[in-house]
Design a protein around this motif. Structure first.
Motif, mmCIF file in Angstrom:
data_model
loop_
_atom_site.group_PDB
_atom_site.id
_atom_site.type_symbol
_atom_site.label_atom_id
_atom_site.label_comp_id
_atom_site.label_asym_id
_atom_site.label_seq_id
_atom_site.Cartn_x
_atom_site.Cartn_y
_atom_site.Cartn_z
ATOM 1 N N ALA A 113 13.959 -25.184 35.746
ATOM 2 C CA ALA A 113 12.610 -25.155 36.301
ATOM 3 C C ALA A 113 11.555 -25.426 35.236
ATOM 4 O O ALA A 113 10.456 -25.904 35.541
ATOM 5 C CB ALA A 113 12.340 -23.805 36.967
ATOM 6 N N GLU A 114 11.870 -25.113 33.979
ATOM 7 C CA GLU A 114 10.909 -25.310 32.896
ATOM 8 C C GLU A 114 11.144 -26.616 32.144
ATOM 9 O O GLU A 114 10.457 -26.891 31.150
ATOM 10 C CB GLU A 114 10.987 -24.132 31.910
ATOM 11 C CG GLU A 114 10.815 -22.761 32.555
ATOM 12 C CD GLU A 114 9.473 -22.606 33.251
ATOM 13 O OE1 GLU A 114 8.524 -23.329 32.888
ATOM 14 O OE2 GLU A 114 9.375 -21.777 34.176
ATOM 15 N N ALA A 115 12.098 -27.428 32.563
ATOM 16 C CA ALA A 115 12.385 -28.697 31.895
ATOM 17 C C ALA A 115 11.315 -29.731 32.250
ATOM 18 O O ALA A 115 10.617 -29.600 33.258
ATOM 19 C CB ALA A 115 13.772 -29.201 32.310
ATOM 20 N N PRO A 116 11.171 -30.774 31.434
ATOM 21 C CA PRO A 116 10.185 -31.823 31.750
ATOM 22 C C PRO A 116 10.460 -32.446 33.107
ATOM 23 O O PRO A 116 11.606 -32.724 33.459
ATOM 24 C CB PRO A 116 10.393 -32.848 30.623
ATOM 25 C CG PRO A 116 10.991 -32.076 29.502
ATOM 26 C CD PRO A 116 11.851 -31.026 30.154
ATOM 27 N N ASP A 117 9.410 -32.636 33.876
ATOM 28 C CA ASP A 117 9.521 -33.272 35.177
ATOM 29 C C ASP A 117 8.662 -34.533 35.189
ATOM 30 O O ASP A 117 8.134 -34.956 34.162
ATOM 31 C CB ASP A 117 9.114 -32.303 36.287
ATOM 32 C CG ASP A 117 7.701 -31.760 36.085
ATOM 33 O OD1 ASP A 117 7.009 -32.199 35.151
ATOM 34 O OD2 ASP A 117 7.282 -30.884 36.878
ATOM 35 N N VAL A 118 8.513 -35.126 36.363
ATOM 36 C CA VAL A 118 7.769 -36.374 36.463
ATOM 37 C C VAL A 118 6.302 -36.182 36.073
ATOM 38 O O VAL A 118 5.674 -37.087 35.505
ATOM 39 C CB VAL A 118 7.889 -36.958 37.893
ATOM 40 C CG1 VAL A 118 7.216 -36.048 38.906
ATOM 41 C CG2 VAL A 118 7.290 -38.355 37.960
ATOM 42 N N VAL A 119 5.751 -34.982 36.320
ATOM 43 C CA VAL A 119 4.355 -34.722 35.952
ATOM 44 C C VAL A 119 4.198 -34.704 34.443
ATOM 45 O O VAL A 119 3.249 -35.291 33.892
ATOM 46 C CB VAL A 119 3.876 -33.385 36.566
ATOM 47 C CG1 VAL A 119 2.456 -33.065 36.112
ATOM 48 C CG2 VAL A 119 3.945 -33.442 38.083
ATOM 49 N N ALA A 120 5.121 -34.039 33.746
ATOM 50 C CA ALA A 120 5.042 -33.961 32.290
ATOM 51 C C ALA A 120 5.210 -35.347 31.666
ATOM 52 O O ALA A 120 4.468 -35.722 30.742
ATOM 53 C CB ALA A 120 6.105 -33.003 31.759
ATOM 54 N N TYR A 121 6.187 -36.114 32.154
ATOM 55 C CA TYR A 121 6.393 -37.461 31.614
ATOM 56 C C TYR A 121 5.188 -38.357 31.888
ATOM 57 O O TYR A 121 4.758 -39.131 31.024
ATOM 58 C CB TYR A 121 7.655 -38.075 32.226
ATOM 59 C CG TYR A 121 8.917 -37.779 31.446
ATOM 60 C CD1 TYR A 121 9.194 -38.468 30.270
ATOM 61 C CD2 TYR A 121 9.817 -36.816 31.879
ATOM 62 C CE1 TYR A 121 10.351 -38.198 29.547
ATOM 63 C CE2 TYR A 121 10.975 -36.541 31.167
ATOM 64 C CZ TYR A 121 11.233 -37.227 29.994
ATOM 65 O OH TYR A 121 12.369 -36.965 29.268
ATOM 66 N N THR A 122 4.641 -38.261 33.089
ATOM 67 C CA THR A 122 3.487 -39.105 33.420
ATOM 68 C C THR A 122 2.296 -38.775 32.535
ATOM 69 O O THR A 122 1.546 -39.664 32.117
ATOM 70 C CB THR A 122 3.118 -38.931 34.900
ATOM 71 O OG1 THR A 122 4.243 -39.283 35.715
ATOM 72 C CG2 THR A 122 1.938 -39.816 35.275
ATOM 73 N N ALA A 123 2.110 -37.479 32.224
ATOM 74 C CA ALA A 123 1.015 -37.078 31.337
ATOM 75 C C ALA A 123 1.209 -37.669 29.944
ATOM 76 O O ALA A 123 0.258 -38.162 29.318
ATOM 77 C CB ALA A 123 0.928 -35.560 31.266
ATOM 78 N N ALA A 124 2.446 -37.629 29.444
ATOM 79 C CA ALA A 124 2.716 -38.206 28.126
ATOM 80 C C ALA A 124 2.498 -39.718 28.131
ATOM 81 O O ALA A 124 1.960 -40.288 27.170
ATOM 82 C CB ALA A 124 4.145 -37.872 27.692
ATOM 83 N N ILE A 125 2.894 -40.368 29.204
ATOM 84 C CA ILE A 125 2.689 -41.820 29.320
ATOM 85 C C ILE A 125 1.204 -42.142 29.403
ATOM 86 O O ILE A 125 0.743 -43.153 28.859
ATOM 87 C CB ILE A 125 3.446 -42.360 30.550
ATOM 88 C CG1 ILE A 125 4.955 -42.297 30.295
ATOM 89 C CG2 ILE A 125 3.028 -43.797 30.875
ATOM 90 C CD1 ILE A 125 5.807 -42.631 31.494
ATOM 91 N N ALA A 126 0.424 -41.277 30.059
ATOM 92 C CA ALA A 126 -1.026 -41.481 30.123
ATOM 93 C C ALA A 126 -1.638 -41.451 28.728
ATOM 94 O O ALA A 126 -2.591 -42.185 28.440
ATOM 95 C CB ALA A 126 -1.671 -40.418 31.007
ATOM 96 N N GLY A 127 -1.098 -40.612 27.841
ATOM 97 C CA GLY A 127 -1.565 -40.607 26.453
ATOM 98 C C GLY A 127 -1.271 -41.923 25.761
ATOM 99 O O GLY A 127 -2.113 -42.447 25.011
ATOM 100 N N CYS A 128 -0.081 -42.463 26.007
ATOM 101 C CA CYS A 128 0.257 -43.789 25.458
ATOM 102 C C CYS A 128 -0.680 -44.852 26.027
ATOM 103 O O CYS A 128 -1.040 -45.814 25.336
ATOM 104 C CB CYS A 128 1.704 -44.140 25.800
ATOM 105 S SG CYS A 128 2.931 -43.003 25.117
#
Length: 729
Positions: free
Chosen positions: A334-349
């Motif tokens: 439940a605490e692992a990276p999900d699509v929201v976390a990855y999308t946020a990191a990609i938004a930084g890129c």
């Protein structure tokens, strides 16, 4: 001996629920063979009222106690705190009554010898909770500030902070002996706020979207030595995410990691834990955090993504990996990276233009069984657009290593991704946000034709263009300086204005004005600025500067009756540029608009080049007054302009004034030579110089450099806004 004790319950009729239990002798009183209620009896009864939000009954019982109906029972801090808690649970919450009770209790308990500690922080927390539940975040913040300042013995700061506003704790305004219930001298007792106090106020600010105030309160907690719990720290991270404060988010995330340091010593801190979590451990409530959870990591990653210019994109990816490692250690999916976390990191890129890193994150997602969504793919396309923009800017700055194909490469990746999304086998279909990102990629990749073709495609897919779509299209026109295409976009927007209410905004106008500058159409740029103002839009400083630059870069146009070598032209664009500057300085300028360093640089160069050294020198003075130190080349251009106008005396005076800003013209070769030439001319011409230069005013009205005032009198200030309308084309 047995006594009747009320059991706090959720029933609106607590007197029906009684239980006979043995009580210590000191907890009961017996008069005339009858048992009489004591303070514990009323405490239990009031707790039942509070749970049911029965504020009327709670206040009625309190008034009876205060009025002496039960002489052996004196209201204590628990009694008052419970009644204030009933104010919170009533529907609607009774903020006014909670404040009244708070002030009354502060006076009564501060003067009571049996309640040496006063009301206590629990009662104040109940009042703040009442304000928070009633969405009165300003009052909650004010009460917290009064608690902090009183605990620091700084009453003057309280009055100064709130200005003319009356204190919520109005009893603090009068601490004379006459204010005491029993006439005894002393001071009002106001407790120091604890972590629950701060946490409640932080939650109120979070619900109201008051992010700056939330961070101020969090900082105040740290300054007062109060450790925030995990829920409060999550609120702080939310504020950092909203404001794009990556550094602050990383700092508070580290504080959150420290929450688990005392996990093995819970017995020693059991009392503290019980107090801190009181009211939060009810069934269904979030449990106390022992470190960052998935929500905290996602907020911190998003804060890094929103940092200006994507400066913290690497930190976002680091936190993503840290989140994955933490989940593996606890075996918590439940605490692992999900699509929201990855999308946020990609938004930084995306903000940083790191499109290759964004593509790698997409591959990692798929390898972990996480499917990217349409937001994820749109963020990747925006990363491609930013990368093309960075390449194009470097190429414009004459970086010979950047080829046109290098600029187009990220754009091509974005277009291939769009085609993949449109394929029949794709489970993710592009939406209008995706198309907008692709059009932006084409704009930055200098491909105007494909940008317009994407507009056609999105309409064929049943999507409707938005103002963002047209803004990106106008940017595509601006990047290549295509005036005709920009006019076409304006016509499209006008058609949508009539049908769907879409209107051209500041972004569309700003891009169009920049397009006019690139196309060498300063008059159109000026016309668009006038149109923006007439439509009640708010052009920013950059837009004004673009118009000034367009007018400054314009080539002189000559009338048919004027010899081409003459200095008299049909349109002095420098005068129009100066008029735009005056609008920026006037009281009618849009909010936040004022001349900046770029404004002065453009104007001074333009005026000096057009042999208007008097205006140029006045702007040099204005530039210094505005806090900007002019570059030495601005002085050099103005000095040379004076020389070309035949006014060496003003050139000498300007060179002398350079010392005031720290320049020494003797150390600058060009100015040193100009100084020597000016001295020779002055010695040669002598006293007849003024008469001689006076005869040359036809060459340039302000060449001689007399004192020039660029500002209007107060009586004329109302006309500043009409300056643009008075310009002739």
């Amino acid at each position: 001996m047995h006594a009747l004790e009320l059991i706090p319950c959720s029933s609106p009729w607590p007197l029906r629920f009684l239980k006979t239990v043995p009580l210590p002798p000191e907890t009961t009183a017996k008069k005339g063979g009858r048992l009489s209620p004591n303070v514990f009896t009323f405490g239990s009864l009031l707790a039942s009222c509070a749970r049911n939000g029965d504020i009327s009954l709670a206040v009625k019982l309190l008034r009876e106690l205060e009025g002496g109906s039960y002489p052996d029972v004196t209201p204590n801090n628990v009694i008052y705190s419970t009644v204030i808690s009933a104010c919170e649970r009533s529907d609607p919450p009774r903020v006014d009554l909670a404040l009244e009770l708070l002030n009354n209790a502060t006076v009564a308990l501060s003067s009571s010898s049996s309640n040496a500690g006063g009301l206590g922080v629990v009662g104040f927390n109940a009042a703040i909770s009442t304000m928070a539940r009633a969405a009165q975040w300003q009052m909650a913040v004010r009460l917290l500030d009064e608690m902090i300042m009183h605990s620091n013995s700084n009453m003057e700061s309280i009055r100064h902070y709130h200005g003319e506003q009356k204190l919520l704790l109005h009893v603090l305004d009068d601490t004379s002996p006459s204010s005491w219930a029993d006439g005894r001298e002393g001071e009002m007792i106001v407790p120091k706020p604890d972590d629950v106090t701060f946490g409640t106020v932080l939650a109120a600010c979070e619900r109201s979207g008051e992010w700056e105030e939330l961070l101020r309160i969090a900082n105040a907690a740290r300054q007062n030595g109060v450790a925030l719990d995990g829920i409060a720290l999550t609120s702080v991270l939310h504020a950092c995410q909203q404001l794009g404060l990556a550094e602050v988010a990383l700092e508070y995330l580290e504080l959150m990691k420290e929450l688990g340091d005392g996990e093995g010593d819970e017995s020693a801190n059991s009392n503290t834990v019980d107090r801190r979590t009181r009211g939060r451990m009810r069934k269904g409530a979030r449990q106390a955090l022992r470190g960052p959870d998935g929500v905290a990591y996602r907020l911190a990653i998003s804060a890094c993504a929103r940092a200006p210019h994507g400066a913290r994109w690497k930190e976002g990816i680091r936190l993503l990996n840290e989140m994955r490692d933490a989940a593996l250690k606890t075996n918590s999916t439940a605490e692992a990276p999900d699509v929201v976390a990855y999308t946020a990191a990609i938004a930084g890129c995306s903000e940083a233009g790191e499109y290759t890193a964004a593509m790698r994150l997409i591959q990692t997602m798929r390898s972990e069984g996480i499917m990217p969504n349409v937001v994820t793919f749109s963020a990747v396309m925006n990363a491609c657009a930013s990368a093309s923009a960075i390449m194009a800017r470097r190429r414009e700055e004459e970086d010979r290593s950047i080829e046109l194909e290098d600029v187009k490469a990220p754009m091509n990746r974005a277009l291939r991704l769009l085609e993949a999304m449109k394929s029949p086998t794709s489970s993710v279909r592009p939406n209008i946000v995706t198309y907008n990102a692709a059009i932006r990629a084409c704009a930055e990749g200098l491909n105007l034709d494909v940008a317009f073709d994407l507009l056609r495609q999105l309409k064929e897919d049943g999507l409707e263009p938005t103002v963002v779509t047209y803004g990106s299209l106008m940017t595509a026109c601006e990047r290549v300086g295509n005036i005709e295409a920009a006019s076409k976009v304006f016509r499209m927007v006008k058609n949508h204005d009539e049908e769907d209410g879409i209107k051209a905004n500041e972004i569309i106008y700003g891009a169009a004005i920049s397009c006019c500058r690139k196309a060498g159409e300063p008059e159109r740029a000026l016309l668009l600025l006038r149109k923006m103002i007439s439509e009640k839009l708010a052009p920013n400083t950059a837009t004004f500067n673009t118009v000034i630059a367009a007018l400054s870069e314009a080539k002189p146009s000559f009338s048919s009756s004027t010899a081409k070598g003459s200095k008299e032209t049909t349109s002095n664009t420098w005068e129009k540029a100066l008029s735009v500057y005056k609008v920026m300085k006037s009281k009618h300028a849009p909010p936040g608009v004022s001349p900046n360093r770029q404004t002065y640089n453009i104007l001074i160069r333009n005026l000096a080049t057009n042999l208007q050294p008097g205006y140029a020198e006045s702007l040099l003075t204005s530039m210094c007054d505005a806090g900007f130190v002019p570059d030495v080349d601005l002085y050099t251009l103005t000095v040379r302009s004076y020389e070309r106008c035949g006014n060496p005396m003003r050139a000498l005076g300007l060179m002398e004034s350079m010392r005031e800003v720290g320049y020494d013209f003797y150390d600058i070769k060009v100015l040193d030579e100009a100084f020597k030439n000016a001295v020779k001319i002055v010695n040669k011409v002598g006293k007849g110089f003024a008469t001689e230069t006076g005869s040359r005013r036809g060459y340039s009205d302000f060449c001689v450099g007399e004192e020039i005032n660029l500002y209007h009198d107060d009586d004329d200030d109302d006309n500043d806004y009409q300056i643009l309308d008075s310009l002739k084309y």
